[in-house]
Motif scaffolding. Structure first.
Motif, PDB file in Angstrom:
ATOM      1  N   LYS A  85      -3.035   8.463  -8.707  1.00 26.31           N
ATOM      2  CA  LYS A  85      -2.138   7.350  -9.036  1.00 26.31           C
ATOM      3  C   LYS A  85      -1.818   6.513  -7.797  1.00 26.31           C
ATOM      4  CE  LYS A  85      -0.477   7.771 -13.430  1.00 26.31           C
ATOM      5  NZ  LYS A  85      -0.119   6.684 -14.360  1.00 26.31           N
ATOM      6  N   LEU A  86      -1.549   7.198  -6.675  1.00 24.61           N
ATOM      7  CA  LEU A  86      -1.223   6.478  -5.447  1.00 24.61           C
ATOM      8  C   LEU A  86      -2.387   5.601  -4.990  1.00 24.61           C
ATOM      9  CD1 LEU A  86       0.741   9.118  -3.324  1.00 24.61           C
ATOM     10  CD2 LEU A  86       1.621   6.989  -4.265  1.00 24.61           C
ATOM     11  N   SER A  87      -3.598   6.096  -5.155  1.00 22.15           N
ATOM     12  CA  SER A  87      -4.765   5.321  -4.726  1.00 22.15           C
ATOM     13  C   SER A  87      -4.930   4.044  -5.531  1.00 22.15           C
ATOM     14  CB  SER A  87      -6.031   6.168  -4.824  1.00 22.15           C
ATOM     15  OG  SER A  87      -6.376   6.415  -6.177  1.00 22.15           O
ATOM     16  N   MET A  88      -4.310   3.976  -6.717  1.00 22.91           N
ATOM     17  CA  MET A  88      -4.420   2.809  -7.587  1.00 22.91           C
ATOM     18  C   MET A  88      -3.276   1.824  -7.402  1.00 22.91           C
ATOM     19  SD  MET A  88      -5.457   5.002 -10.977  1.00 22.91           S
ATOM     20  CE  MET A  88      -5.332   3.590 -12.079  1.00 22.91           C
ATOM     21  N   LEU A  89      -2.314   2.153  -6.549  1.00 16.88           N
ATOM     22  CA  LEU A  89      -1.117   1.324  -6.431  1.00 16.88           C
ATOM     23  C   LEU A  89      -1.413  -0.079  -5.932  1.00 16.88           C
ATOM     24  CD1 LEU A  89       1.613   3.716  -5.015  1.00 16.88           C
ATOM     25  CD2 LEU A  89       1.515   2.696  -7.293  1.00 16.88           C
ATOM     26  N   GLU A  90      -2.402  -0.211  -5.064  1.00 22.18           N
ATOM     27  CA  GLU A  90      -2.685  -1.518  -4.469  1.00 22.18           C
ATOM     28  C   GLU A  90      -2.983  -2.574  -5.534  1.00 22.18           C
ATOM     29  OE1 GLU A  90      -2.924  -4.237  -1.388  1.00 22.18           O
ATOM     30  OE2 GLU A  90      -2.185  -2.170  -1.405  1.00 22.18           O
ATOM     31  N   SER A  91      -3.638  -2.124  -6.620  1.00 21.75           N
ATOM     32  CA  SER A  91      -3.976  -3.081  -7.676  1.00 21.75           C
ATOM     33  C   SER A  91      -2.859  -3.242  -8.702  1.00 21.75           C
ATOM     34  CB  SER A  91      -5.254  -2.629  -8.401  1.00 21.75           C
ATOM     35  OG  SER A  91      -5.066  -1.367  -9.012  1.00 21.75           O
ATOM     36  N   GLN A  92      -1.897  -2.315  -8.702  1.00 23.82           N
ATOM     37  CA  GLN A  92      -0.845  -2.342  -9.721  1.00 23.82           C
ATOM     38  C   GLN A  92       0.474  -2.889  -9.211  1.00 23.82           C
ATOM     39  OE1 GLN A  92      -1.265   1.835 -10.685  1.00 23.82           O
ATOM     40  NE2 GLN A  92      -2.282   1.352 -12.601  1.00 23.82           N
ATOM     41  N   LEU A  93       0.718  -2.764  -7.909  1.00 26.17           N
ATOM     42  CA  LEU A  93       1.911  -3.368  -7.318  1.00 26.17           C
ATOM     43  C   LEU A  93       1.564  -4.763  -6.810  1.00 26.17           C
ATOM     44  CD1 LEU A  93       3.436  -0.483  -5.156  1.00 26.17           C
ATOM     45  CD2 LEU A  93       4.340  -1.389  -7.298  1.00 26.17           C
ATOM     46  N   GLY A  94       2.564  -5.596  -6.739  1.00 27.14           N
ATOM     47  CA  GLY A  94       2.341  -6.890  -6.107  1.00 27.14           C
ATOM     48  C   GLY A  94       2.070  -6.694  -4.627  1.00 27.14           C
ATOM     49  N   PRO A  95       1.331  -7.602  -4.008  1.00 32.88           N
ATOM     50  CA  PRO A  95       0.996  -7.456  -2.584  1.00 32.88           C
ATOM     51  C   PRO A  95       2.220  -7.621  -1.693  1.00 32.88           C
ATOM     52  CG  PRO A  95       0.347  -9.616  -3.375  1.00 32.88           C
ATOM     53  CD  PRO A  95       0.785  -8.840  -4.590  1.00 32.88           C
ATOM     54  N   LEU A  96       2.136  -7.030  -0.510  1.00 35.96           N
ATOM     55  CA  LEU A  96       3.141  -7.268   0.516  1.00 35.96           C
ATOM     56  C   LEU A  96       2.775  -8.569   1.226  1.00 35.96           C
ATOM     57  CD1 LEU A  96       3.396  -3.652   1.972  1.00 35.96           C
ATOM     58  CD2 LEU A  96       5.145  -4.828   0.623  1.00 35.96           C
ATOM     59  N   THR A  97       3.609  -9.572   1.097  1.00 33.26           N
ATOM     60  CA  THR A  97       3.285 -10.891   1.637  1.00 33.26           C
ATOM     61  C   THR A  97       3.783 -11.077   3.066  1.00 33.26           C
ATOM     62  OG1 THR A  97       5.315 -11.836   0.700  1.00 33.26           O
ATOM     63  CG2 THR A  97       3.329 -11.904  -0.662  1.00 33.26           C
ATOM     64  N   GLU A  98       4.541 -10.089   3.588  1.00 36.91           N
ATOM     65  CA  GLU A  98       5.097 -10.206   4.931  1.00 36.91           C
ATOM     66  C   GLU A  98       4.080  -9.749   5.975  1.00 36.91           C
ATOM     67  OE1 GLU A  98       8.069 -11.443   5.661  1.00 36.91           O
ATOM     68  OE2 GLU A  98       8.497 -11.810   3.558  1.00 36.91           O
ATOM     69  N   ASP A  99       4.102 -10.400   7.139  1.00 34.17           N
ATOM     70  CA  ASP A  99       3.315  -9.939   8.273  1.00 34.17           C
ATOM     71  C   ASP A  99       4.074  -8.823   8.990  1.00 34.17           C
ATOM     72  OD1 ASP A  99       1.290 -11.786   7.830  1.00 34.17           O
ATOM     73  OD2 ASP A  99       2.321 -13.330   9.021  1.00 34.17           O
ATOM     74  N   ASN A 100       3.338  -7.878   9.531  1.00 39.62           N
ATOM     75  CA  ASN A 100       3.899  -6.804  10.358  1.00 39.62           C
ATOM     76  C   ASN A 100       5.008  -6.002   9.672  1.00 39.62           C
ATOM     77  OD1 ASN A 100       2.244  -7.620  12.592  1.00 39.62           O
ATOM     78  ND2 ASN A 100       3.696  -9.285  12.965  1.00 39.62           N
ATOM     79  N   PRO A 101       4.762  -5.489   8.475  1.00 40.96           N
ATOM     80  CA  PRO A 101       5.765  -4.610   7.866  1.00 40.96           C
ATOM     81  C   PRO A 101       5.842  -3.278   8.613  1.00 40.96           C
ATOM     82  CG  PRO A 101       3.753  -4.558   6.588  1.00 40.96           C
ATOM     83  CD  PRO A 101       3.556  -5.615   7.641  1.00 40.96           C
ATOM     84  N   SER A 102       6.944  -2.589   8.451  1.00 41.82           N
ATOM     85  CA  SER A 102       7.109  -1.264   9.043  1.00 41.82           C
ATOM     86  C   SER A 102       7.675  -0.339   7.968  1.00 41.82           C
ATOM     87  CB  SER A 102       8.049  -1.322  10.251  1.00 41.82           C
ATOM     88  OG  SER A 102       9.345  -1.748   9.860  1.00 41.82           O
ATOM     89  N   PHE A 103       7.961   0.892   8.341  1.00 41.72           N
ATOM     90  CA  PHE A 103       8.494   1.821   7.353  1.00 41.72           C
ATOM     91  C   PHE A 103       9.461   2.789   8.029  1.00 41.72           C
ATOM     92  CE2 PHE A 103       5.720   4.864   9.238  1.00 41.72           C
ATOM     93  CZ  PHE A 103       6.112   6.119   8.807  1.00 41.72           C
ATOM     94  N   ALA A 104      10.251   3.440   7.197  1.00 44.05           N
ATOM     95  CA  ALA A 104      11.130   4.516   7.657  1.00 44.05           C
ATOM     96  C   ALA A 104      11.224   5.545   6.536  1.00 44.05           C
ATOM     97  CB  ALA A 104      12.517   3.984   8.012  1.00 44.05           C
ATOM     98  N   ILE A 105      11.543   6.754   6.914  1.00 48.90           N
ATOM     99  CA  ILE A 105      11.743   7.821   5.928  1.00 48.90           C
ATOM    100  C   ILE A 105      13.229   8.131   5.863  1.00 48.90           C
ATOM    101  CG2 ILE A 105      11.246  10.218   5.324  1.00 48.90           C
ATOM    102  CD1 ILE A 105       8.552   9.894   6.752  1.00 48.90           C
ATOM    103  N   ILE A 106      13.777   7.999   4.666  1.00 45.15           N
ATOM    104  CA  ILE A 106      15.206   8.220   4.429  1.00 45.15           C
ATOM    105  C   ILE A 106      15.365   9.530   3.662  1.00 45.15           C
ATOM    106  CG2 ILE A 106      17.317   7.248   3.449  1.00 45.15           C
ATOM    107  CD1 ILE A 106      15.996   5.477   5.583  1.00 45.15           C
ATOM    108  N   LEU A 107      16.262  10.388   4.134  1.00 45.55           N
ATOM    109  CA  LEU A 107      16.561  11.635   3.442  1.00 45.55           C
ATOM    110  C   LEU A 107      17.898  11.485   2.728  1.00 45.55           C
ATOM    111  CD1 LEU A 107      15.659  14.149   6.301  1.00 45.55           C
ATOM    112  CD2 LEU A 107      14.162  13.228   4.515  1.00 45.55           C
ATOM    113  N   GLU A 108      17.885  11.584   1.416  1.00 42.06           N
ATOM    114  CA  GLU A 108      19.126  11.547   0.650  1.00 42.06           C
ATOM    115  C   GLU A 108      19.467  12.992   0.292  1.00 42.06           C
ATOM    116  OE1 GLU A 108      19.132   8.660  -2.474  1.00 42.06           O
ATOM    117  OE2 GLU A 108      18.414   7.057  -1.158  1.00 42.06           O
TER     118      GLU A 108
END
Length: 230
Positions: free
Chosen positions: A128-151
């Motif tokens: 399912k994760l491998s198919m996300l690129e075609s199912q989610l809208g694209p990220l239109t921002e340049d230079n995105p980053s990420f963080a991991i949040i623990l709830e």
């Protein structure tokens, strides 16, 4: 799922399997959502499917440390723009189904899932994760980053180094990055769930209101926030 009368995985085996899966999944999300250049990743095989893993030691240590941080309610991987505005949240929800003392956590649990069955579920998650690129809208921002949040659960704290003088490796997250900080106009996509009989796991992806508005401008179409299954 194993027969209700058959012993399955132990608590510790289930927990270790889930931690390993979370680590694999986060690496794959980074690759699929193109947070880093493709040549930063090497291709491997896990759960009988191709997977991608970062070759950067510090990034790998950060991911590994996050997923091993103890008992949490949600592990949220948030993708954000250069101004820290959240664009997407990958929400791994974890629900404890049994409460065991530490000395019982290596005992096999009747009705729990088998290791083979759990691997099949994790395989379907990754497909399912491998198919996300075609199912989610694209990220239109340049230079995105990420963080991991623990709830965390109310009475829990993340594990920290036991070395005297070490600073805690975690800090309070900005509310805007957490699931509680999402607006009503965010769009939630349910991906997959598995009931192990010990710790249940589900994954959903949330596109933020800000991302949808920018995507609307970028595509020139009307994008409305709604909940739907992938």
């Amino acid at each position: 799922m194993a027969s209700k009368n058959a012993p399955g995985l132990t608590y510790n085996e289930t927990a270790r399997a889930i931690v390993e899966f979370l680590e694999v999944a986060i690496h794959n999300i980074l690759y699929v959502r193109q947070i880093y250049p493709p040549d930063l990743f090497s291709r491997r095989k896990k759960y009988d499917v191709p997977v991608w893993r970062s070759r950067h030691p510090e990034l790998n240590a950060y991911i590994s440390g996050a997923v091993k941080a103890g008992t949490v309610e949600k592990v949220v991987m948030v993708i954000k723009d250069p101004k820290d505005v959240p664009l997407e949240r990958f929400i791994f929800s974890l629900r404890q189904m049994v409460q065991l003392e530490s000395y019982d956590r290596d005992q096999r649990i009747v009705g729990a899932i088998s290791g083979k069955a759990l691997s099949h579920y994790f395989r379907s998650f990754l497909i399912k994760l491998s198919m996300l690129e075609s199912q989610l809208g694209p990220l239109t921002e340049d230079n995105p980053s990420f963080a991991i949040i623990l709830e965390l659960l109310e009475d829990k704290v993340p594990l920290a180094s036991q070395q005297k003088g070490d600073l805690p490796p975690w800090m309070p997250a900005a509310k805007v990055h957490t699931t509680a900080g999402a607006s009503d106009n965010a769009e939630l996509h349910f991906v997959r769930a598995v009931e192990t009989g010990v710790i249940n796991v589900s994954l959903a992806v949330q596109e933020s209101e800000q991302k949808l508005e920018r995507l609307n401008d970028w595509l020139g179409v009307n994008v409305k926030g709604k909940q739907k299954a992938l």
